[in-house]
Design a protein around this motif. Structure first.
Motif, PDB file in Angstrom:
ATOM      1  N   VAL A 211      91.416  78.874  56.274  1.00 47.19           N
ATOM      2  CA  VAL A 211      90.769  78.949  54.919  1.00 47.19           C
ATOM      3  C   VAL A 211      91.598  80.461  54.407  1.00 47.19           C
ATOM      4  CG1 VAL A 211      88.834  79.776  53.522  1.00 47.19           C
ATOM      5  CG2 VAL A 211      88.568  77.891  55.423  1.00 47.19           C
ATOM      6  N   VAL A 212      91.759  81.372  55.500  1.00 41.33           N
ATOM      7  CA  VAL A 212      92.515  82.698  55.086  1.00 41.33           C
ATOM      8  C   VAL A 212      93.854  82.415  54.756  1.00 41.33           C
ATOM      9  CG1 VAL A 212      93.066  84.767  56.098  1.00 41.33           C
ATOM     10  CG2 VAL A 212      90.719  83.942  56.344  1.00 41.33           C
ATOM     11  N   ALA A 213      94.472  81.402  55.542  1.00 40.80           N
ATOM     12  CA  ALA A 213      95.949  81.262  55.350  1.00 40.80           C
ATOM     13  C   ALA A 213      96.205  80.195  54.156  1.00 40.80           C
ATOM     14  CB  ALA A 213      96.530  80.131  56.498  1.00 40.80           C
ATOM     15  N   ILE A 214      95.317  79.253  53.690  1.00 43.97           N
ATOM     16  CA  ILE A 214      95.579  78.660  52.408  1.00 43.97           C
ATOM     17  C   ILE A 214      95.416  79.445  51.238  1.00 43.97           C
ATOM     18  CG2 ILE A 214      94.514  76.647  51.032  1.00 43.97           C
ATOM     19  CD1 ILE A 214      96.287  75.820  53.577  1.00 43.97           C
ATOM     20  N   ARG A 215      94.521  80.422  51.192  1.00 46.69           N
ATOM     21  CA  ARG A 215      94.278  81.327  50.033  1.00 46.69           C
ATOM     22  C   ARG A 215      95.473  82.067  49.812  1.00 46.69           C
ATOM     23  NH1 ARG A 215      87.859  83.107  50.444  1.00 46.69           N
ATOM     24  NH2 ARG A 215      87.052  81.059  50.199  1.00 46.69           N
ATOM     25  N   ALA A 216      95.834  82.669  51.138  1.00 49.62           N
ATOM     26  CA  ALA A 216      97.220  83.745  51.118  1.00 49.62           C
ATOM     27  C   ALA A 216      98.351  82.925  50.465  1.00 49.62           C
ATOM     28  CB  ALA A 216      97.275  84.075  52.373  1.00 49.62           C
ATOM     29  N   LEU A 217      98.565  81.514  50.903  1.00 44.19           N
ATOM     30  CA  LEU A 217      99.637  80.800  50.401  1.00 44.19           C
ATOM     31  C   LEU A 217      99.566  80.558  49.041  1.00 44.19           C
ATOM     32  CD1 LEU A 217      99.764  78.162  53.361  1.00 44.19           C
ATOM     33  CD2 LEU A 217     101.625  79.975  52.828  1.00 44.19           C
ATOM     34  N   GLU A 218      98.284  80.255  48.536  1.00 43.15           N
ATOM     35  CA  GLU A 218      98.211  80.053  47.021  1.00 43.15           C
ATOM     36  C   GLU A 218      98.575  81.240  46.339  1.00 43.15           C
ATOM     37  OE1 GLU A 218      94.326  78.583  46.801  1.00 43.15           O
ATOM     38  OE2 GLU A 218      94.767  76.469  47.421  1.00 43.15           O
ATOM     39  N   ALA A 219      98.388  82.455  46.849  1.00 40.96           N
ATOM     40  CA  ALA A 219      98.437  83.806  46.049  1.00 40.96           C
ATOM     41  C   ALA A 219      99.962  84.000  46.175  1.00 40.96           C
ATOM     42  CB  ALA A 219      97.476  84.964  46.822  1.00 40.96           C
ATOM     43  N   LEU A 220     100.571  83.595  47.438  1.00 47.91           N
ATOM     44  CA  LEU A 220     102.024  83.752  47.532  1.00 47.91           C
ATOM     45  C   LEU A 220     102.974  82.884  46.234  1.00 47.91           C
ATOM     46  CD1 LEU A 220     104.464  85.110  49.220  1.00 47.91           C
ATOM     47  CD2 LEU A 220     104.480  83.175  50.277  1.00 47.91           C
ATOM     48  N   HIS A 221     102.263  81.838  45.956  1.00 44.10           N
ATOM     49  CA  HIS A 221     102.770  80.721  45.363  1.00 44.10           C
ATOM     50  C   HIS A 221     102.822  81.378  43.891  1.00 44.10           C
ATOM     51  CE1 HIS A 221     104.435  77.004  43.755  1.00 44.10           C
ATOM     52  NE2 HIS A 221     103.238  76.852  43.173  1.00 44.10           N
ATOM     53  N   TYR A 231     113.989  86.601  47.204  1.00 48.41           N
ATOM     54  CA  TYR A 231     113.943  85.801  48.408  1.00 48.41           C
ATOM     55  C   TYR A 231     113.217  86.554  49.723  1.00 48.41           C
ATOM     56  CZ  TYR A 231     117.080  82.959  45.484  1.00 48.41           C
ATOM     57  OH  TYR A 231     117.516  82.460  44.094  1.00 48.41           O
ATOM     58  N   LYS A 232     113.784  87.923  50.032  1.00 51.51           N
ATOM     59  CA  LYS A 232     113.315  88.349  50.995  1.00 51.51           C
ATOM     60  C   LYS A 232     111.882  88.473  51.041  1.00 51.51           C
ATOM     61  CE  LYS A 232     114.324  92.469  53.922  1.00 51.51           C
ATOM     62  NZ  LYS A 232     114.877  93.702  54.018  1.00 51.51           N
ATOM     63  N   ALA A 233     111.205  89.199  49.909  1.00 52.48           N
ATOM     64  CA  ALA A 233     109.734  89.137  49.958  1.00 52.48           C
ATOM     65  C   ALA A 233     109.154  87.880  49.980  1.00 52.48           C
ATOM     66  CB  ALA A 233     109.426  89.901  48.761  1.00 52.48           C
ATOM     67  N   TYR A 234     109.798  86.866  49.455  1.00 51.72           N
ATOM     68  CA  TYR A 234     109.014  85.383  49.644  1.00 51.72           C
ATOM     69  C   TYR A 234     108.866  84.823  50.872  1.00 51.72           C
ATOM     70  CZ  TYR A 234     108.590  80.538  49.019  1.00 51.72           C
ATOM     71  OH  TYR A 234     108.051  79.078  49.199  1.00 51.72           O
ATOM     72  N   TYR A 235     110.149  84.852  51.745  1.00 47.58           N
ATOM     73  CA  TYR A 235     110.049  84.604  52.941  1.00 47.58           C
ATOM     74  C   TYR A 235     109.363  85.450  54.051  1.00 47.58           C
ATOM     75  CZ  TYR A 235     112.679  80.322  52.467  1.00 47.58           C
ATOM     76  OH  TYR A 235     113.034  79.178  52.234  1.00 47.58           O
ATOM     77  N   SER A 236     109.269  86.651  53.742  1.00 42.47           N
ATOM     78  CA  SER A 236     108.547  87.756  54.729  1.00 42.47           C
ATOM     79  C   SER A 236     106.842  87.343  54.254  1.00 42.47           C
ATOM     80  CB  SER A 236     108.717  89.125  54.061  1.00 42.47           C
ATOM     81  OG  SER A 236     110.306  89.689  54.232  1.00 42.47           O
ATOM     82  N   GLY A 237     106.646  87.042  53.217  1.00 43.42           N
ATOM     83  CA  GLY A 237     105.178  86.972  53.078  1.00 43.42           C
ATOM     84  C   GLY A 237     104.760  85.492  53.558  1.00 43.42           C
ATOM     85  N   LEU A 238     105.730  84.610  53.573  1.00 40.19           N
ATOM     86  CA  LEU A 238     105.444  83.075  53.845  1.00 40.19           C
ATOM     87  C   LEU A 238     105.413  83.139  55.562  1.00 40.19           C
ATOM     88  CD1 LEU A 238     105.145  80.174  53.205  1.00 40.19           C
ATOM     89  CD2 LEU A 238     107.749  79.823  53.520  1.00 40.19           C
ATOM     90  N   THR A 239     106.149  83.787  56.321  1.00 36.02           N
ATOM     91  CA  THR A 239     106.229  83.953  57.657  1.00 36.02           C
ATOM     92  C   THR A 239     104.969  84.845  58.253  1.00 36.02           C
ATOM     93  OG1 THR A 239     107.806  85.714  57.786  1.00 36.02           O
ATOM     94  CG2 THR A 239     108.373  83.301  57.886  1.00 36.02           C
ATOM     95  N   LYS A 296     120.618  87.993  54.588  1.00 38.42           N
ATOM     96  CA  LYS A 296     120.820  87.770  52.863  1.00 38.42           C
ATOM     97  C   LYS A 296     121.058  86.486  52.449  1.00 38.42           C
ATOM     98  CE  LYS A 296     121.827  92.836  52.701  1.00 38.42           C
ATOM     99  NZ  LYS A 296     122.811  93.801  52.332  1.00 38.42           N
ATOM    100  N   PHE A 297     120.553  85.435  53.134  1.00 38.14           N
ATOM    101  CA  PHE A 297     120.846  84.237  52.569  1.00 38.14           C
ATOM    102  C   PHE A 297     120.101  83.757  51.536  1.00 38.14           C
ATOM    103  CE2 PHE A 297     119.813  79.546  53.216  1.00 38.14           C
ATOM    104  CZ  PHE A 297     120.911  78.896  52.767  1.00 38.14           C
ATOM    105  N   GLU A 298     120.433  83.131  50.378  1.00 36.18           N
ATOM    106  CA  GLU A 298     119.822  82.799  49.326  1.00 36.18           C
ATOM    107  C   GLU A 298     119.630  81.119  49.302  1.00 36.18           C
ATOM    108  OE1 GLU A 298     121.491  84.295  45.774  1.00 36.18           O
ATOM    109  OE2 GLU A 298     121.480  86.425  46.371  1.00 36.18           O
ATOM    110  N   PRO A 299     118.341  80.570  49.829  1.00 40.57           N
ATOM    111  CA  PRO A 299     118.199  79.086  49.654  1.00 40.57           C
ATOM    112  C   PRO A 299     118.538  78.882  48.335  1.00 40.57           C
ATOM    113  CG  PRO A 299     116.526  80.392  51.172  1.00 40.57           C
ATOM    114  CD  PRO A 299     117.284  81.293  50.397  1.00 40.57           C
ATOM    115  N   ALA A 300     118.365  77.436  48.374  1.00 37.07           N
ATOM    116  CA  ALA A 300     118.213  76.429  47.089  1.00 37.07           C
ATOM    117  C   ALA A 300     116.767  76.529  46.485  1.00 37.07           C
ATOM    118  CB  ALA A 300     118.855  75.515  47.008  1.00 37.07           C
ATOM    119  N   SER A 301     116.526  76.261  45.320  1.00 36.82           N
ATOM    120  CA  SER A 301     115.024  76.058  44.848  1.00 36.82           C
ATOM    121  C   SER A 301     114.361  75.002  45.612  1.00 36.82           C
ATOM    122  CB  SER A 301     115.232  75.749  43.356  1.00 36.82           C
ATOM    123  OG  SER A 301     115.737  76.946  42.684  1.00 36.82           O
TER     124      SER A 301
END
Length: 334
Positions: A211-221, A231-239, A296-301
């Motif tokens: 439950v904690v993880a799902i709520r955190a993923l939704e907030a990140l999205h 991108y760096k802040a996005y993947y840091s939050g995701l991992t 410093k890789f920039e993934p596609a959308s």
């Protein structure tokens, strides 16, 4: 011819009268009201001037500067000049001063002076008689003084009357009844739910890791980080969300481990605990995160969206089934 002579004489007479009026100096006189006061009382000192319109008469300015041998008189307020009367070219003016005396006895305020100016003439004009003010001392009750100083009277005690506190007593009883009713209602509700009073003060149980993880993923999205180029802040939050979930779900201290160490630790889990597909999805997310954070890789959308979807389903597919809160528990926790 006679009429012309008469008109000329009249004009000369008027001119002479006007010149005569201007040549006469203004008249000055002073007064005080009241003429008898007590020490500290106020009085009004007035200076009046009767002058021609072409003449100038300036009233004096008083200041509180007590000198040795002089009476202690203080100026309280200087009022504006009043025009009392006007007859042709003659003006009757008055200037009033509100004062306060602090010395007893007879005080001579003077005759009243003004500074007079007319053409090339500058002079000081004085009033008639000197104005006198009598300041009487404060009367003292000799009988009271003779009696001497008396001690403070003791506090007088009065009989207690219930009527003085009956209102407070009534409201106190009402408050006690309300508290008793509230206590009875709370105990009845707790007994109906099979709980005790101490349960009200216990902290809420921690939420399940998924439950904690799902709520955190939704907030990140909702933060839309990669959409804005972060991108760096996005993947840091995701991992980090996944590392925290692994600690709560499997007891693996992933926050202090590298990606390779996490992948190695997951190999010890059975396929029932961690399906092979979920393990591969987690490995893919961790690898992509390392590329973005360190290379410093920039993934596609599309890849950013896929990694988010993989993380979401990784949590859903690996959560413990008995962690699902029942309908009643979910409502109660809410």
């Amino acid at each position: 011819m006679k009429r012309l002579i008469i008109l000329s004489l009249i004009a000369l007479a008027a001119l002479g009268a006007d010149t005569f009026a201007q040549s006469q100096p203004p008249r000055v006189w002073a007064s005080v009201e009241p003429d008898t006061i007590r020490i500290g009382d106020r009085f009004t000192f007035s200076i009046e001037v009767e002058r021609d319109m072409a003449q100038v008469a300036n009233f004096p300015q008083f200041r509180h500067e007590k000198r040795e041998g002089e009476a202690d008189i203080e100026l309280v307020e200087a009022l504006p000049v009043d025009t009392l009367k006007r007859e042709g070219r003659i003006l009757h003016l008055r200037k009033r001063y509100r004062m306060q005396a602090f010395d007893e006895g007879v005080i001579h305020l003077g005759r009243g002076t003004v500074l007079y100016a007319d053409k090339n003439i500058v002079d000081t004009l004085y009033g008639g008689d000197s104005v006198r003010l009598v300041v009487a001392p404060i009367e003292i009750d000799s009988a009271a003084m003779a009696a001497g100083v008396r001690d403070i009277k003791p506090q007088k005690s009065l009989d207690f009357k219930f009527g003085e506190v009956s209102g407070y007593a009534l409201w106190g009883v009402i408050a006690l009844l309300v508290l008793a009713a509230a206590w009875w209602f709370i105990r009845r509700e707790l007994a109906r739910r099979g709980k005790k009073l101490g349960d009200l003060f216990k902290p809420a149980p921690p939420l399940p890791p998924h439950v904690v993880a799902i709520r955190a993923l939704e907030a990140l999205h909702h933060r839309k980080l990669w959409q804005n180029g972060d991108y760096k802040a996005y993947y840091s939050g995701l991992t980090d969300i996944l590392r925290t979930y692994l600690l709560g779900r499997y007891g693996i201290g992933a926050m202090e481990m590298t990606s390779d160490e996490i992948i190695e630790a997951l190999r010890s889990l059975s396929e029932e605990e961690l399906p092979k597909k979920s393990s591969m999805d987690l490995t893919s997310i961790l690898r992509d995160g390392d590329l973005v954070k360190f290379a410093k890789f920039e993934p596609a959308s599309e890849q950013n969206e896929n990694d988010y979807t993989k993380a979401y389903y990784f949590v859903e597919e690996t959560k413990l089934q008995d962690e699902e809160p029942s309908e009643g528990e979910g409502i109660e926790n809410a």
